[in-house]
Design an enzyme around this catalytic site. Structure first.
Site, PDB file in Angstrom:
ATOM      1  N   HIS A   1      45.609  45.515  46.073  1.00  0.00           N
ATOM      2  CA  HIS A   1      44.258  44.530  46.319  1.00  0.00           C
ATOM      3  C   HIS A   1      44.697  43.285  46.719  1.00  0.00           C
ATOM      4  O   HIS A   1      45.884  42.628  46.466  1.00  0.00           O
ATOM      5  CB  HIS A   1      43.278  44.580  45.068  1.00  0.00           C
ATOM      6  CG  HIS A   1      42.611  45.892  44.935  1.00  0.00           C
ATOM      7  ND1 HIS A   1      43.036  47.005  44.380  1.00  0.00           N
ATOM      8  CD2 HIS A   1      41.349  46.439  45.280  1.00  0.00           C
ATOM      9  CE1 HIS A   1      42.232  47.837  44.243  1.00  0.00           C
ATOM     10  NE2 HIS A   1      41.136  47.586  44.995  1.00  0.00           N
TER      11      HIS A   1
ATOM     12  N   LYS B   1      41.236  39.223  43.295  1.00  0.00           N
ATOM     13  CA  LYS B   1      40.762  40.282  42.375  1.00  0.00           C
ATOM     14  C   LYS B   1      40.896  39.975  40.998  1.00  0.00           C
ATOM     15  O   LYS B   1      42.348  39.491  40.729  1.00  0.00           O
ATOM     16  CB  LYS B   1      41.433  41.650  42.623  1.00  0.00           C
ATOM     17  CG  LYS B   1      40.781  42.844  41.675  1.00  0.00           C
ATOM     18  CD  LYS B   1      41.165  44.160  42.486  1.00  0.00           C
ATOM     19  CE  LYS B   1      40.462  45.145  41.516  1.00  0.00           C
ATOM     20  NZ  LYS B   1      39.083  45.226  41.282  1.00  0.00           N
TER      21      LYS B   1
ATOM     22  N   GLY C   1      39.372  49.252  39.188  1.00  0.00           N
ATOM     23  CA  GLY C   1      38.316  50.234  38.616  1.00  0.00           C
ATOM     24  C   GLY C   1      38.670  51.858  39.033  1.00  0.00           C
ATOM     25  O   GLY C   1      38.543  52.932  38.535  1.00  0.00           O
TER      26      GLY C   1
ATOM     27  N   LYS D   1      24.058  29.861  40.723  1.00  0.00           N
ATOM     28  CA  LYS D   1      23.864  28.627  41.599  1.00  0.00           C
ATOM     29  C   LYS D   1      22.336  28.529  42.299  1.00  0.00           C
ATOM     30  O   LYS D   1      22.126  29.726  42.615  1.00  0.00           O
ATOM     31  CB  LYS D   1      24.976  28.203  42.700  1.00  0.00           C
ATOM     32  CG  LYS D   1      26.202  27.831  42.101  1.00  0.00           C
ATOM     33  CD  LYS D   1      27.069  27.181  43.126  1.00  0.00           C
ATOM     34  CE  LYS D   1      28.430  26.808  42.415  1.00  0.00           C
ATOM     35  NZ  LYS D   1      29.506  26.996  43.257  1.00  0.00           N
TER      36      LYS D   1
ATOM     37  N   GLY E   1      25.116  38.559  42.561  1.00  0.00           N
ATOM     38  CA  GLY E   1      26.245  38.267  43.337  1.00  0.00           C
ATOM     39  C   GLY E   1      26.313  38.307  44.904  1.00  0.00           C
ATOM     40  O   GLY E   1      27.187  38.504  45.429  1.00  0.00           O
TER      41      GLY E   1
ATOM     42  N   ASN F   1      34.402  52.824  43.109  1.00  0.00           N
ATOM     43  CA  ASN F   1      34.770  52.678  44.590  1.00  0.00           C
ATOM     44  C   ASN F   1      33.818  53.538  45.370  1.00  0.00           C
ATOM     45  O   ASN F   1      33.425  54.675  45.145  1.00  0.00           O
ATOM     46  CB  ASN F   1      36.076  53.393  44.829  1.00  0.00           C
ATOM     47  CG  ASN F   1      36.779  52.479  46.089  1.00  0.00           C
ATOM     48  OD1 ASN F   1      36.061  52.543  47.125  1.00  0.00           O
ATOM     49  ND2 ASN F   1      38.083  52.259  46.081  1.00  0.00           N
ATOM     50  N   PHE F   2      32.925  52.604  46.346  1.00  0.00           N
ATOM     51  CA  PHE F   2      31.954  53.032  47.129  1.00  0.00           C
ATOM     52  C   PHE F   2      32.431  53.868  48.473  1.00  0.00           C
ATOM     53  O   PHE F   2      31.861  54.387  49.073  1.00  0.00           O
ATOM     54  CB  PHE F   2      31.050  52.056  47.440  1.00  0.00           C
ATOM     55  CG  PHE F   2      29.869  51.520  46.430  1.00  0.00           C
ATOM     56  CD1 PHE F   2      28.938  52.485  45.853  1.00  0.00           C
ATOM     57  CD2 PHE F   2      30.109  50.271  45.870  1.00  0.00           C
ATOM     58  CE1 PHE F   2      28.132  52.084  45.023  1.00  0.00           C
ATOM     59  CE2 PHE F   2      29.176  49.895  44.823  1.00  0.00           C
ATOM     60  CZ  PHE F   2      28.302  50.706  44.330  1.00  0.00           C
TER      61      PHE F   2
HETATM   62  N1  LIG Z   1      32.807  49.576  43.763  1.00  0.00           N
HETATM   63  C1  LIG Z   1      33.135  49.294  44.903  1.00  0.00           C
HETATM   64  O1  LIG Z   1      33.447  50.005  45.935  1.00  0.00           O
HETATM   65  C2  LIG Z   1      33.747  47.989  45.135  1.00  0.00           C
HETATM   66  C3  LIG Z   1      34.399  47.094  46.001  1.00  0.00           C
HETATM   67  C4  LIG Z   1      34.644  46.026  46.195  1.00  0.00           C
HETATM   68  C5  LIG Z   1      34.750  45.117  45.005  1.00  0.00           C
HETATM   69  N2  LIG Z   1      34.440  45.767  43.842  1.00  0.00           N
HETATM   70  C6  LIG Z   1      34.029  44.967  42.604  1.00  0.00           C
HETATM   71  O2  LIG Z   1      32.948  44.226  42.987  1.00  0.00           O
HETATM   72  C7  LIG Z   1      32.750  42.804  42.131  1.00  0.00           C
HETATM   73  C8  LIG Z   1      32.777  41.745  43.128  1.00  0.00           C
HETATM   74  O3  LIG Z   1      33.873  41.725  44.009  1.00  0.00           O
HETATM   75  P1  LIG Z   1      33.982  40.656  45.239  1.00  0.00           P
HETATM   76  O4  LIG Z   1      35.178  40.910  45.767  1.00  0.00           O
HETATM   77  O5  LIG Z   1      32.517  40.625  45.868  1.00  0.00           O
HETATM   78  O6  LIG Z   1      34.051  39.392  44.218  1.00  0.00           O
HETATM   79  P2  LIG Z   1      33.592  37.934  44.511  1.00  0.00           P
HETATM   80  O7  LIG Z   1      34.193  36.888  43.600  1.00  0.00           O
HETATM   81  O8  LIG Z   1      33.794  37.813  46.180  1.00  0.00           O
HETATM   82  O9  LIG Z   1      32.062  37.799  44.165  1.00  0.00           O
HETATM   83  C9  LIG Z   1      31.362  37.966  42.983  1.00  0.00           C
HETATM   84  C10 LIG Z   1      30.291  36.954  43.249  1.00  0.00           C
HETATM   85  O10 LIG Z   1      29.722  37.102  41.689  1.00  0.00           O
HETATM   86  C11 LIG Z   1      28.928  35.652  41.699  1.00  0.00           C
HETATM   87  N3  LIG Z   1      28.972  35.566  40.170  1.00  0.00           N
HETATM   88  C12 LIG Z   1      29.526  35.335  39.364  1.00  0.00           C
HETATM   89  N4  LIG Z   1      29.023  35.115  38.064  1.00  0.00           N
HETATM   90  C13 LIG Z   1      27.566  35.392  38.093  1.00  0.00           C
HETATM   91  C14 LIG Z   1      26.386  35.274  37.508  1.00  0.00           C
HETATM   92  N5  LIG Z   1      26.500  34.912  36.319  1.00  0.00           N
HETATM   93  N6  LIG Z   1      25.209  35.505  38.107  1.00  0.00           N
HETATM   94  C15 LIG Z   1      25.489  36.022  39.250  1.00  0.00           C
HETATM   95  N7  LIG Z   1      26.224  35.694  40.307  1.00  0.00           N
HETATM   96  C16 LIG Z   1      27.558  35.631  39.635  1.00  0.00           C
HETATM   97  C17 LIG Z   1      30.028  35.010  42.155  1.00  0.00           C
HETATM   98  O11 LIG Z   1      29.433  33.685  42.502  1.00  0.00           O
HETATM   99  C18 LIG Z   1      30.492  35.876  43.296  1.00  0.00           C
HETATM  100  O12 LIG Z   1      29.716  35.262  44.577  1.00  0.00           O
HETATM  101  C19 LIG Z   1      34.342  43.059  41.531  1.00  0.00           C
HETATM  102  O13 LIG Z   1      34.487  43.598  40.227  1.00  0.00           O
HETATM  103  C20 LIG Z   1      35.315  44.083  42.434  1.00  0.00           C
HETATM  104  O14 LIG Z   1      36.288  44.546  41.602  1.00  0.00           O
HETATM  105  C21 LIG Z   1      33.936  46.988  43.692  1.00  0.00           C
HETATM  106  O1  LIG Z   2      38.025  44.341  46.066  1.00  0.00           O
HETATM  107  C1  LIG Z   2      37.878  44.822  44.651  1.00  0.00           C
HETATM  108  O2  LIG Z   2      37.976  44.032  43.753  1.00  0.00           O
HETATM  109  C2  LIG Z   2      37.844  46.219  44.702  1.00  0.00           C
HETATM  110  N1  LIG Z   2      37.579  46.587  43.599  1.00  0.00           N
HETATM  111  C3  LIG Z   2      37.360  48.099  43.236  1.00  0.00           C
HETATM  112  C4  LIG Z   2      38.456  48.502  42.346  1.00  0.00           C
HETATM  113  O3  LIG Z   2      38.619  47.881  41.242  1.00  0.00           O
HETATM  114  O4  LIG Z   2      38.888  49.873  42.288  1.00  0.00           O
HETATM  115  C5  LIG Z   2      37.278  48.735  44.397  1.00  0.00           C
HETATM  116  C6  LIG Z   2      37.951  48.390  45.732  1.00  0.00           C
HETATM  117  C7  LIG Z   2      37.729  46.932  46.019  1.00  0.00           C
END
Ligand SMILES: NC(=O)c1ccc[n+]([C@@H]2O[C@H](COP(=O)([O-])OP(=O)(O)OC[C@H]3O[C@@H](n4cnc5c(N)ncnc54)[C@H](O)[C@@H]3O)[C@@H](O)[C@H]2O)c1
Ligand SMILES: O=C(O)C1=N[C@H](C(=O)O)CCC1
Length: 266
Positions: free
Chosen positions: A155, A159, A165, A38, A10, A127-128
């Protein structure tokens, strides 16, 4: 410090782009491939914003691990693909650091069993952001003293999963210490479905989605004559990167699954 070979799934996403930057800026981290649906067989530099990064792109994650030697997979795709990518990494002996949210309890249990069987580390972090991890810990402490709690997570409107999460993890942590209680009036009725939010062990979770927001959460506790509010705000996605770095460093040293950064911060 030992060199760590990293694959990012991703890389073009909001989080993926920050993670590519983090890996580039960290001396002992080396980006060896990316997984993207892609541009299979192409280079990361073919995408906007990655000029000069001649890193191979794979759409098929199996093929990626067959061709490229890697230590860690950073999973930042959609909830739909997160589990598949994580399981595939483990099957190739690659340690996952999972930021993707939307995993169920069953998903986490299944991955935990695979890690145990293989003796491999895996970190799932809803959440990181270190501040968010502290917010969850503080909320857990408060949950010992207050039975009535409502979680409001806010958010951006791109999302995919709700509740977040982070909200689910917060509710799980509070549930470990909170005396079970069905909140609100015994006879309360929703006149519009969903008005009282999601029900987790009697606690309520409310999900707000608005353009302009990034990632925010407020945990509100109430008792006679008082409320306590604990809040965290991420104003950009760089806020998550010190946690990603900590998780990558740590996952190389463990041989089980860890769910939540609160289990690894000192
Ligand atoms: N843990 C954390 O601290 C934290 C923080 C932010 C977001 N998140 C989570 O991270 C995830 C991504 O968030 P985001 O805001 O970057 O989303 P986003 O939609 O911007 O990015 C997701 C990416 O995954 C790609 N993707 C989709 N299917 C795919 C596949 N089969 N193979 C490879 N790539 C693929 C998409 O093209 C896109 O670029 C979400 O689940 C979000 O909840 C977690
Ligand atoms: O942007 C998001 O999507 C985020 N997802 C995480 C969650 O689901 O808790 C953490 C914060 C950002």
């Amino acid at each position: 410090m030992r060199d760590i070979k990293i694959v990012i799934a991703g890389p073009r996403g909001r989080m993926g782009r920050e993670a590519v930057r983090l890996v580039q800026q960290t001396d002992n981290f080396h980006l060896v491939a990316v997984v993207d649906h892609k541009n299979d067989g192409g280079s990361l530099s073919d995408f906007d914003g990655f000029s000069g990064l001649d890193i191979p792109v794979y759409s098929n994650i199996e093929e990626c691990f067959q061709k490229v030697e890697a230590d860690v997979l950073i999973v930042l795709t959609t909830p739909e693909f997160g589990m598949l990518h994580t399981k595939t990494a483990l099957s190739y002996g690659v340690r996952p650091v999972v930021g993707t949210t939307g995993f169920t309890k069953e998903n986490v249990n299944e991955l935990e069993a695979i890690c145990k069987e293989k003796g491999l580390g895996c970190i799932i972090a809803p959440n990181f952001a270190i501040g968010a991890v502290l917010m969850m810990k503080f909320a857990q402490l408060a949950g010992k003293y207050f039975n009535d709690v409502e979680i409001i997570e806010l958010h951006h409107d791109e999302k995919l999963d709700a509740p977040s999460g982070t909200a689910v993890k917060t509710a799980e942590m509070i549930a470990e210490v909170r005396e079970a209680k069905q909140q609100g009036h015994l006879n309360e009725k929703e006149t519009i479905a969903g008005a009282r939010g999601a029900d987790f062990d009697g606690m309520r979770i409310h999900s707000v989605r608005l353009p302009g927001l990034i990632a925010h959460q407020q945990v509100m506790f109430g008792a006679t004559g008082q409320t306590l509010t604990i809040r965290h705000d991420s104003y950009n996605r760089a806020s998550f990167m010190s946690g990603v770095k900590l998780a990558v460093d740590t996952v190389m040293k463990i041989d089980t699954l860890i769910y939540g950064l609160e289990n690894i911060i000192e």
